[in-house]
Design a protein around this motif. Structure first.
Motif, PDB file in Angstrom:
ATOM      1  N   ARG A  23       5.839  -4.243  38.224  1.00 37.73           N
ATOM      2  CA  ARG A  23       7.032  -3.932  39.006  1.00 37.73           C
ATOM      3  C   ARG A  23       6.658  -3.344  40.362  1.00 37.73           C
ATOM      4  O   ARG A  23       7.189  -3.743  41.394  1.00 37.73           O
ATOM      5  N   ARG A  27       7.360  -4.870  44.002  1.00 37.61           N
ATOM      6  CA  ARG A  27       8.129  -4.103  44.995  1.00 37.61           C
ATOM      7  C   ARG A  27       7.379  -4.053  46.327  1.00 37.61           C
ATOM      8  O   ARG A  27       7.963  -4.269  47.388  1.00 37.61           O
ATOM      9  N   THR A  32      11.912  -8.949  45.165  1.00 45.32           N
ATOM     10  CA  THR A  32      12.977  -8.172  44.527  1.00 45.32           C
ATOM     11  C   THR A  32      13.430  -8.763  43.197  1.00 45.32           C
ATOM     12  O   THR A  32      13.784  -8.025  42.287  1.00 45.32           O
ATOM     13  N   GLY A  33      13.417 -10.067  43.055  1.00 43.81           N
ATOM     14  CA  GLY A  33      13.807 -10.692  41.792  1.00 43.81           C
ATOM     15  C   GLY A  33      12.864 -10.297  40.663  1.00 43.81           C
ATOM     16  O   GLY A  33      13.289 -10.005  39.548  1.00 43.81           O
ATOM     17  N   GLY A  36      13.469  -6.709  39.523  1.00 39.56           N
ATOM     18  CA  GLY A  36      14.598  -6.645  38.590  1.00 39.56           C
ATOM     19  C   GLY A  36      14.217  -7.125  37.199  1.00 39.56           C
ATOM     20  O   GLY A  36      14.628  -6.535  36.196  1.00 39.56           O
ATOM     21  N   ASP A  37      13.421  -8.190  37.143  1.00 41.96           N
ATOM     22  CA  ASP A  37      12.968  -8.704  35.847  1.00 41.96           C
ATOM     23  C   ASP A  37      12.150  -7.652  35.102  1.00 41.96           C
ATOM     24  O   ASP A  37      12.327  -7.437  33.901  1.00 41.96           O
ATOM     25  N   GLU A  39      12.255  -4.395  35.538  1.00 40.92           N
ATOM     26  CA  GLU A  39      13.137  -3.299  35.148  1.00 40.92           C
ATOM     27  C   GLU A  39      13.876  -3.639  33.850  1.00 40.92           C
ATOM     28  O   GLU A  39      13.996  -2.796  32.960  1.00 40.92           O
ATOM     29  N   ARG A  40      14.367  -4.874  33.759  1.00 40.31           N
ATOM     30  CA  ARG A  40      15.066  -5.297  32.531  1.00 40.31           C
ATOM     31  C   ARG A  40      14.125  -5.289  31.336  1.00 40.31           C
ATOM     32  O   ARG A  40      14.492  -4.844  30.249  1.00 40.31           O
TER      33      ARG A  40
END
Length: 54
Positions: A23, A27, A32-33, A36-37, A39-40
């Motif tokens: 992550r 960053r 950004t995609g 998010g992946d 983070e999920r």
């Protein structure tokens, strides 16, 4: 598995550490995609592994 006392800090597991590193790299690269992946995935992992602190 040993239950973790409420309020106790838990060291992240290898999965959490790898996802966090991925992550952070995404960053820094502006992906950004992918951020998010990650983070999920961290969130889902934390739900399945109660002793883990993502």
């Amino acid at each position: 598995m040993t239950p973790v006392p409420a309020g106790a800090e838990v060291a992240p597991c290898d999965v959490c550490e790898a996802l966090a590193a991925q992550r952070d790299a995404a960053r820094e690269a502006g992906r950004t995609g992918e951020v998010g992946d990650c983070e999920r995935e961290l969130s889902e992992h934390g739900r399945h592994v109660r002793e883990c602190a993502p």
